[in-house]
Design a protein around this motif. Structure first.
Motif, PDB file in Angstrom:
ATOM      1  N   PRO A 179       0.819  -1.207   0.000  1.00  0.00           N
ATOM      2  CA  PRO A 179       0.000   0.000   0.000  1.00  0.00           C
ATOM      3  C   PRO A 179       0.858   1.264   0.000  1.00  0.00           C
ATOM      4  O   PRO A 179       1.998   1.260   0.452  1.00  0.00           O
ATOM      5  CB  PRO A 179      -0.776  -0.120   1.313  1.00  0.00           C
ATOM      6  N   THR A 180       0.275   2.327  -0.527  1.00  0.00           N
ATOM      7  CA  THR A 180       0.865   3.662  -0.430  1.00  0.00           C
ATOM      8  C   THR A 180      -0.201   4.557   0.176  1.00  0.00           C
ATOM      9  O   THR A 180      -1.405   4.244   0.098  1.00  0.00           O
ATOM     10  CB  THR A 180       1.260   4.212  -1.810  1.00  0.00           C
ATOM     11  N   PRO A 181       0.183   5.668   0.784  1.00  0.00           N
ATOM     12  CA  PRO A 181      -0.847   6.586   1.287  1.00  0.00           C
ATOM     13  C   PRO A 181      -1.832   7.005   0.192  1.00  0.00           C
ATOM     14  O   PRO A 181      -3.030   7.084   0.431  1.00  0.00           O
ATOM     15  CB  PRO A 181      -0.028   7.772   1.820  1.00  0.00           C
ATOM     16  N   ALA A 182      -1.319   7.235  -1.017  1.00  0.00           N
ATOM     17  CA  ALA A 182      -2.206   7.643  -2.115  1.00  0.00           C
ATOM     18  C   ALA A 182      -3.230   6.559  -2.440  1.00  0.00           C
ATOM     19  O   ALA A 182      -4.389   6.863  -2.754  1.00  0.00           O
ATOM     20  CB  ALA A 182      -1.382   7.982  -3.356  1.00  0.00           C
ATOM     21  N   SER A 183      -2.839   5.277  -2.354  1.00  0.00           N
ATOM     22  CA  SER A 183      -3.779   4.195  -2.683  1.00  0.00           C
ATOM     23  C   SER A 183      -4.918   4.094  -1.671  1.00  0.00           C
ATOM     24  O   SER A 183      -5.984   3.584  -1.992  1.00  0.00           O
ATOM     25  CB  SER A 183      -3.050   2.847  -2.798  1.00  0.00           C
ATOM     26  N   LEU A 184      -4.688   4.579  -0.443  1.00  0.00           N
ATOM     27  CA  LEU A 184      -5.753   4.584   0.580  1.00  0.00           C
ATOM     28  C   LEU A 184      -6.328   5.987   0.787  1.00  0.00           C
ATOM     29  O   LEU A 184      -7.111   6.209   1.707  1.00  0.00           O
ATOM     30  CB  LEU A 184      -5.221   4.034   1.912  1.00  0.00           C
ATOM     31  N   ARG A 185      -5.906   6.943  -0.054  1.00  0.00           N
ATOM     32  CA  ARG A 185      -6.390   8.329  -0.010  1.00  0.00           C
ATOM     33  C   ARG A 185      -6.164   8.980   1.362  1.00  0.00           C
ATOM     34  O   ARG A 185      -7.050   9.612   1.910  1.00  0.00           O
ATOM     35  CB  ARG A 185      -7.853   8.413  -0.440  1.00  0.00           C
ATOM     36  N   VAL A 186      -4.952   8.800   1.885  1.00  0.00           N
ATOM     37  CA  VAL A 186      -4.568   9.419   3.159  1.00  0.00           C
ATOM     38  C   VAL A 186      -3.132   9.925   3.026  1.00  0.00           C
ATOM     39  O   VAL A 186      -2.431   9.605   2.079  1.00  0.00           O
ATOM     40  CB  VAL A 186      -4.643   8.418   4.343  1.00  0.00           C
ATOM     41  N   ASP A 187      -2.715  10.742   4.028  1.00  0.00           N
ATOM     42  CA  ASP A 187      -1.304  11.133   4.064  1.00  0.00           C
ATOM     43  C   ASP A 187      -0.534  10.050   4.836  1.00  0.00           C
ATOM     44  O   ASP A 187      -1.127   9.067   5.273  1.00  0.00           O
ATOM     45  CB  ASP A 187      -1.125  12.522   4.683  1.00  0.00           C
ATOM     46  N   SER A 188       0.755  10.230   5.012  1.00  0.00           N
ATOM     47  CA  SER A 188       1.573   9.192   5.649  1.00  0.00           C
ATOM     48  C   SER A 188       1.210   8.966   7.117  1.00  0.00           C
ATOM     49  O   SER A 188       1.596   7.979   7.695  1.00  0.00           O
ATOM     50  CB  SER A 188       3.057   9.534   5.529  1.00  0.00           C
ATOM     51  N   LEU A 189       0.449   9.877   7.730  1.00  0.00           N
ATOM     52  CA  LEU A 189      -0.006   9.719   9.116  1.00  0.00           C
ATOM     53  C   LEU A 189      -1.400   9.103   9.201  1.00  0.00           C
ATOM     54  O   LEU A 189      -1.919   8.900  10.277  1.00  0.00           O
ATOM     55  CB  LEU A 189       0.002  11.072   9.833  1.00  0.00           C
ATOM     56  N   GLY A 190      -2.003   8.834   8.039  1.00  0.00           N
ATOM     57  CA  GLY A 190      -3.325   8.214   8.017  1.00  0.00           C
ATOM     58  C   GLY A 190      -4.477   9.206   7.994  1.00  0.00           C
ATOM     59  O   GLY A 190      -5.642   8.808   8.086  1.00  0.00           O
ATOM     60  N   ASN A 191      -4.176  10.497   7.863  1.00  0.00           N
ATOM     61  CA  ASN A 191      -5.238  11.511   7.819  1.00  0.00           C
ATOM     62  C   ASN A 191      -5.810  11.585   6.410  1.00  0.00           C
ATOM     63  O   ASN A 191      -5.057  11.539   5.430  1.00  0.00           O
ATOM     64  CB  ASN A 191      -4.683  12.882   8.230  1.00  0.00           C
ATOM     65  N   PRO A 192      -7.132  11.710   6.300  1.00  0.00           N
ATOM     66  CA  PRO A 192      -7.759  11.766   4.965  1.00  0.00           C
ATOM     67  C   PRO A 192      -7.233  12.922   4.121  1.00  0.00           C
ATOM     68  O   PRO A 192      -6.965  14.004   4.634  1.00  0.00           O
ATOM     69  CB  PRO A 192      -9.244  11.957   5.271  1.00  0.00           C
ATOM     70  N   VAL A 193      -7.057  12.668   2.827  1.00  0.00           N
ATOM     71  CA  VAL A 193      -6.640  13.683   1.882  1.00  0.00           C
ATOM     72  C   VAL A 193      -7.782  13.890   0.906  1.00  0.00           C
ATOM     73  O   VAL A 193      -8.307  12.936   0.353  1.00  0.00           O
ATOM     74  CB  VAL A 193      -5.356  13.252   1.123  1.00  0.00           C
ATOM     75  N   GLU A 194      -8.157  15.117   0.719  1.00  0.00           N
ATOM     76  CA  GLU A 194      -9.270  15.436  -0.200  1.00  0.00           C
ATOM     77  C   GLU A 194      -8.779  15.571  -1.606  1.00  0.00           C
ATOM     78  O   GLU A 194      -7.746  15.983  -1.921  1.00  0.00           O
ATOM     79  CB  GLU A 194      -9.984  16.725   0.239  1.00  0.00           C
TER      80      GLU A 194
END
Length: 194
Positions: A179-194
């Motif tokens: 997984p990458t943060p982009a694949s889960l739509r989050v930043d590296s800390l797990g916060n949602p990215v819009e």
């Protein structure tokens, strides 16, 4: 006659006790050499898991925490965003590796047993992870559900069989790559990215 029986028995006993187990050439040893993980834990020797549809599916691809919750009471919980991107790869020989995002952080053996869940009224598959890196990572998960297409599972932590007694629930999804943060739509800390 008695002396010859005793001699044969003694010889057999010496032959059995003199045998040393062969070095395990499992993939977990290969991972240590590649990743340089320092082993501070002790894991039991791997045992091939049972042939069960849930376990067969578990051995496919990577299993990644998309959501991780810590229950705090009846229908209340805390989201653990820092646990997003944790992944596991289970091998058919009973070994596993795991990490978060692109890093490998753990390896060891896993064991599977069935247990009847009294609240759900059916038999569930429990997976115990025995870390070879850090005994504080030993944990047992009960797989309480799997989607019809096998793309995701719900895992619930069995606290009395885990080194860390904090409860936890996870939605694990199957991914073909790490997984990458982009694949889960989050930043590296797990916060949602819009």
């Amino acid at each position: 006659m008695i002396k010859s029986v005793l001699l044969i028995g003694f010889t057999a006993l010496m032959a059995v006790t003199g045998c040393k187990p062969e070095k395990n050439n499992s993939s977990s040893e290969d991972v240590s050499a590649v990743t340089g993980l320092e082993k501070k834990g002790i894991a039991a020797a791997p045992v091939a898991p049972p042939n069960h549809p849930v376990i067969q599916r578990l051995q496919m691809n990577y299993w990644v925490f998309e959501h991780y919750l810590v229950p705090t009471g009846q229908e209340s919980y805390i989201r653990q965003r820092a646990n997003k991107g944790i992944w596991f790869q289970f091998h058919s020989d009973g070994t596993y590796i795991s990490g978060q995002w692109g890093k490998t952080l753990d390896e060891g053996t896993y064991f599977v047993h069935e247990e009847k869940n009294p609240y759900m009224g059916r038999v569930q598959q429990n997976v115990y992870l025995d870390s070879a890196i850090d005994d504080n990572r030993d944990i047992e998960w009960q797989i309480q559900g799997m989607s019809e297409d096998g793309g995701y599972m719900s895992w619930v932590k069995i606290t009395n069989n885990s080194a860390n007694p904090e409860p936890g629930m996870a939605k694990a999804i199957s991914m073909m790559t790490l997984p990458t943060p982009a694949s889960l739509r989050v930043d590296s800390l797990g916060n949602p990215v819009e």
